[in-house]
Design an enzyme around this catalytic site. Structure first.
Site, mmCIF file in Angstrom:
data_model
loop_
_atom_site.group_PDB
_atom_site.id
_atom_site.type_symbol
_atom_site.label_atom_id
_atom_site.label_comp_id
_atom_site.label_asym_id
_atom_site.label_seq_id
_atom_site.Cartn_x
_atom_site.Cartn_y
_atom_site.Cartn_z
ATOM 1 N N LYS A 57 32.138 43.894 84.304
ATOM 2 C CA LYS A 57 33.569 44.012 84.620
ATOM 3 C C LYS A 57 34.437 44.265 83.395
ATOM 4 O O LYS A 57 35.514 44.862 83.502
ATOM 5 C CB LYS A 57 34.038 42.774 85.368
ATOM 6 C CG LYS A 57 33.552 42.743 86.819
ATOM 7 C CD LYS A 57 33.999 41.493 87.549
ATOM 8 C CE LYS A 57 33.543 41.543 89.013
ATOM 9 N NZ LYS A 57 33.860 40.305 89.744
ATOM 10 N N GLY B 231 25.645 42.959 88.406
ATOM 11 C CA GLY B 231 26.781 42.237 88.952
ATOM 12 C C GLY B 231 27.993 42.241 88.037
ATOM 13 O O GLY B 231 28.235 43.173 87.268
ATOM 14 N N SER B 232 28.756 41.139 88.084
ATOM 15 C CA SER B 232 30.075 41.075 87.447
ATOM 16 C C SER B 232 30.041 41.121 85.928
ATOM 17 O O SER B 232 31.101 41.168 85.295
ATOM 18 C CB SER B 232 30.793 39.804 87.897
ATOM 19 O OG SER B 232 30.981 39.805 89.298
ATOM 20 N N THR B 233 28.864 41.093 85.316
ATOM 21 C CA THR B 233 28.812 41.171 83.850
ATOM 22 C C THR B 233 29.379 42.484 83.330
ATOM 23 O O THR B 233 29.765 42.571 82.166
ATOM 24 C CB THR B 233 27.368 41.012 83.347
ATOM 25 O OG1 THR B 233 26.537 42.005 83.966
ATOM 26 C CG2 THR B 233 26.826 39.619 83.676
#
Length: 686
Positions: free
Chosen positions: A367, A363-365
């Site tokens: 980014k 996921g967003s980790t």
């Protein structure tokens, strides 16, 4: 005529000379043999006896393992083992007789007996029934086809026939299978860790049990019980596929070796030096034994106190929460020292080893890596603002952020508020695509490669270099449709391991230097007094794998974004870390995934992977952490949000609390630094 007579008259003289020379040679030979036999005979006889005396090599204990603070984590426990040395001259019936006798003195575990063991034993003990399994026609046909009749007999044995083997006969099978599982003329361990009663019963009957012996042995003792067992690894018999390699290194066929993880990776260091015992009556009791020595010891990077705290935190947050998970409860956490790559603690609720072998969409980790890629490639700048509105692409579901009220954001706001749209815009610009336009297949594939090029530099999608025999590199989703390119940009396409995620965040904390992670700090020579470690044999120095191909300015910008995640007014981790006294930085992640329910067999589309990465303190990072809690339900479907964030906060608290409780360790480190400065005349960088 006269000349012939003259030549003939010389022959007797030549023969006399030849005979005299032969006489001298034989006399010298006889004298030499007499001298060797009479004068030196005793010496040669003694040498021969010594050379022919059988020598027993005595196994030496393996090296112990200490944690980073000098606490023994893996020790050795002295035990007695029963061995059997198989010989080709011994008949099956004789071996079976020995097995029957031993089964009367041993308690054997019968759970490991396989159907093949039972069939082999059945054929050996039921000869008449075994012969009746095949007809003469079947025997003849097998002979013509080159098929071993034994294999046909095995196939013919029924479960009903095997069911006759019960009770004490099963224990005979258990002993017998261990006796025949070794190599000829090499001791095979039949049972380790004999009880006092078993050892006594057998020791007084060794003369009745040819090939059987009792061996001084040791097994691994885990001081911290069930803490960190997976990574310590296992010790067992040499795998058959590597037997030649070990024999070339001087091992015996019956030796025990490390078969997994740290025990296997550091086998050459942990292996002890064997002692020798002369098996003769004269040598007995006269000190004709050379004692071996324990193998070298390992000093781990792991802090066992922190390790136990981390495991307790994971257990409390995940255990008993079955309603939160689609399948079994699960979670992984890795804590690492960014500047050295030393693993401080690693936990897996179901399986610790999953931190290096299991991979998930994070996921967003990821980014921060996407933002740095976009900045470095020039498709966005510090002043680029993007309006966070849903994106619709042909052949792909609509893409949006978790929050509908993000609005216009630059890189800083995109990280703070976790904008999927900002990351998607970077991916589209890398593919030279504008909303409403048409994708170019070549450009899309190049954008996939560009993003993965940068991700790989952080350790995402490539091996971390961890000091273990094997690890997973994660799973690449390949080149999907353009919509999947966008999902890749915010961590919902490729999968990574928890260890890769830890190396990734440690690289950011370490200003772009990717350090090889490792579990071992030092290899030390063994010290008989295990309370004091021996001298250093090898020190594992930090190994830089690469420096990010990203301007330092952009790394600083990503770090600033992580700080806003925990301190900013809209930070997604503010409620978890906003009051933390150790100045952390971090990034939350939630990846929506589809997973099959093991109970119903149905696909669950409303599942998520919860993740968190972070480090502290922000200005001088000491510790980095990665947490993944996979396959949980959404909150509206009975799940619990924030599990990964909670684990990370409590784990970071535990690290700094332990640091405060150990002032003497810090003082000792200061003394070491001061001593090094005095010796070198230079300042030592802490």
């Amino acid at each position: 005529m006269a000349s012939r007579k003259n030549r003939k008259s010389h022959l007797p003289k030549r023969l006399n000379v030849l005979f005299f020379a032969v006489f001298i040679l034989f006399s010298a030979l006889i004298l030499r043999l007499g001298f060797i036999q009479i004068v030196q005979g005793d010496t040669y006889e003694r040498d021969l006896e010594e050379a022919s005396e059988p020598v027993t090599r005595i196994d030496a204990p393996r090296g112990v393992m200490y944690d980073r603070n000098g606490e023994i984590a893996v020790d050795n426990q002295l035990i007695l083992s029963l061995t059997y040395t198989n010989s080709s001259s011994v008949s099956d019936e004789e071996r079976l007789d020995i097995a029957e006798k031993l089964s009367g003195y041993l308690e054997m575990d019968t759970e490991g007996i396989t159907d093949r063991d039972l069939k082999d034993y059945w054929l050996l003990t039921r000869e008449e029934e075994a012969e009746s399994l095949l007809s003469e026609e079947e025997m003849a046909s097998a002979s013509e086809d080159g098929v071993d009749p034994y294999d046909l007999q095995l196939e013919k044995i029924t479960d009903e026939q095997l069911s006759d083997i019960q009770g004490t006969e099963l224990e005979v099978v258990a002993v017998w299978r261990e006796m025949i599982s070794g190599y000829n003329d090499s001791p095979q361990r039949v049972k380790e860790n004999l009880t006092e009663k078993e050892a006594h019963e057998i020791s007084v009957r060794l003369e009745e049990l040819p090939g059987v012996d009792l061996l001084r042995d040791s097994n691994r003792q885990y001081v911290f019980d069930e803490s960190f067992p997976g990574f310590f690894g296992s010790v067992g018999s040499i795998p058959r596929e590597t037997i030649d390699e070990y024999l070339a290194l001087g091992y015996d066929r019956s030796d025990l070796v490390g078969t997994s993880f740290l025990e296997e990776e550091y086998e050459s260091a942990l292996r002890g030096v064997k002692g020798e015992l002369l098996d003769s009556e004269e040598a007995a009791g006269n000190g004709a034994e050379t004692t071996g020595s324990r193998g070298n010891d390992l000093v781990l990077s792991v802090d066992m106190a922190l390790q136990q705290d981390l495991e307790t935190i994971v257990d409390e947050q995940v255990g008993g929460q079955s309603g939160n998970f689609v399948n079994d409860e699960d979670a992984y956490a890795v804590m690492i020292e960014p500047s050295t790559g030393e693993i401080l603690a690693a936990s897996g609720y179901q399986n610790q080893v999953g931190t290096v072998s299991s991979s998930f969409e994070m996921g967003s980790t990821v980014k921060m890596a996407t933002v740095m890629a976009g900045l470095q490639e020039g498709v966005v700048t510090a002043d680029t603002y993007i309006n966070d509105t849903p994106i619709s692409l042909p052949g792909s579901s609509d893409i949006s952020s978790a929050s509908d009220s993000i609005g216009s954001v630059n890189y800083l706001g995109a990280l703070e508020r976790s904008s999927n749209i900002y990351m998607s815009e970077i991916a589209m610009r890398l593919a030279d695509y504008e909303r409403g336009g048409t994708f170019d297949t070549g450009e899309v594939q190049e954008a996939y490669d560009t993003l993965r090029y940068y991700y790989n530099q952080f350790g995402l999608g490539t091996e971390t270099g961890i000091d273990l025999p094997s690890e997973s590199a994660g799973i690449s989703g390949g080149y999907g449709n353009p919509g999947n390119l966008l999902y890749l940009s915010f961590g919902q396409f490729d999968t990574y391991t928890p260890m890769q995620l830890a190396q990734y965040v440690a690289t950011i904390a370490n200003d772009g230097y990717r350090i090889e992670p490792h579990f071992v700090k030092e290899v030390r020579q063994s010290n008989p007094d295990k309370s004091n470690m021996g001298s250093i044999s090898q020190q594992i120095q930090p190994s830089i794998m690469n420096k990010l191909s990203v301007d330092d300015e952009y790394i600083d910008m990503a770090q600033e974004g992580m700080l806003e995640v925990v301190e900013g007014s809209n930070g997604t981790a503010r409620s978890y870390f906003g009051d933390a006294p150790y100045d952390p930085a971090g990034k939350t992640g939630t990846a929506q995934v589809t997973v099959r329910s093991e109970s119903s067999g149905e696909l669950v589309t409303n599942a998520v992977n919860q993740a968190f990465v972070g480090y502290a303190p922000y200005d001088n990072p000491e510790v980095a952490i990665a947490v993944i809690v996979p396959y949980t339900y959404l909150e509206e479907n009975g799940g619990r949000n924030g599990v990964a964030n909670t684990i990370a906060r409590q784990a970071m608290d535990a690290y700094f609390e332990l640091k405060e409780e150990r002032p003497e360790v810090d003082a000792e480190n200061e003394e070491v630094i001061e001593q090094q400065e005095e010796e070198t005349g230079e300042e030592t960088e802490e």
